[in-house]
Motif scaffolding. Structure first.
Motif, PDB file in Angstrom:
ATOM      1  N   UNK A  29      -8.506 -32.361 -44.947  1.00 36.70           N
ATOM      2  CA  UNK A  29      -9.262 -31.950 -46.124  1.00 36.70           C
ATOM      3  C   UNK A  29     -10.098 -30.760 -45.658  1.00 36.70           C
ATOM      4  N   UNK A  30      -9.902 -29.599 -46.274  1.00 36.14           N
ATOM      5  CA  UNK A  30     -10.525 -28.370 -45.791  1.00 36.14           C
ATOM      6  C   UNK A  30     -11.413 -27.761 -46.875  1.00 36.14           C
ATOM      7  N   UNK A  31     -12.615 -27.434 -46.495  1.00 35.99           N
ATOM      8  CA  UNK A  31     -13.565 -26.826 -47.430  1.00 35.99           C
ATOM      9  C   UNK A  31     -13.110 -25.414 -47.777  1.00 35.99           C
ATOM     10  N   UNK A  32     -13.163 -25.081 -49.068  1.00 37.24           N
ATOM     11  CA  UNK A  32     -12.818 -23.740 -49.534  1.00 37.24           C
ATOM     12  C   UNK A  32     -14.089 -23.010 -49.943  1.00 37.24           C
ATOM     13  N   UNK A  33     -14.486 -22.051 -49.136  1.00 36.57           N
ATOM     14  CA  UNK A  33     -15.683 -21.260 -49.449  1.00 36.57           C
ATOM     15  C   UNK A  33     -15.500 -20.484 -50.741  1.00 36.57           C
ATOM     16  N   UNK A  34     -14.333 -19.891 -50.919  1.00 37.84           N
ATOM     17  CA  UNK A  34     -14.064 -19.078 -52.108  1.00 37.84           C
ATOM     18  C   UNK A  34     -14.163 -19.911 -53.377  1.00 37.84           C
TER      19      UNK A  34
END
Length: 118
Positions: free
Chosen positions: A26-31
């Protein structure tokens, strides 16, 4: 039978598929987090064994069958990812699998599903 999915249903499904699917990150998306003014995370299911999240549902469905039902095999209708997931899960569980597909499905998708044992 209720159409409501409970947290206990989810826990049972997680137990059924444990060890049969990859635990994907699960990866955080800054955009996307900036755009939505919230924290958005992406589940990297493209890293799943068959390339999509469909393997999770297919594995859960087959594992939830009784031994008698599983012995009869499974049949699915798909143009790609679900068929591949169902075929892979069935192969792992030594269950016969038939996938019905349109003649319009590209050969590479047909071969990928056949390659999983359907």
């Amino acid at each position: 039978m209720s159409d409501v999915i409970t947290i206990d249903d989810i826990r049972r499904a997680r137990q059924r598929i444990a060890g049969m699917v990859r635990e994907t990150p699960l990866v955080h998306s800054s955009t996307l987090s900036d755009i939505t003014d919230g924290d958005v995370y992406l589940k990297y299911e493209h890293l799943q064994i068959t390339g999509s999240f469909k393997l999770r549902g297919a594995t859960n469905a087959i594992r939830a069958l009784s031994a008698d039902a599983r012995a009869k095999g499974v049949i699915g209708v798909s143009t790609g990812n679900h068929g591949r997931g169902l075929a892979h899960a069935a192969k792992q569980l030594e269950t016969r699998c038939i996938i019905c597909m349109s003649e319009l499905v590209p050969a590479n998708k047909v071969e990928a599903i056949r390659g999983e044992g359907a």
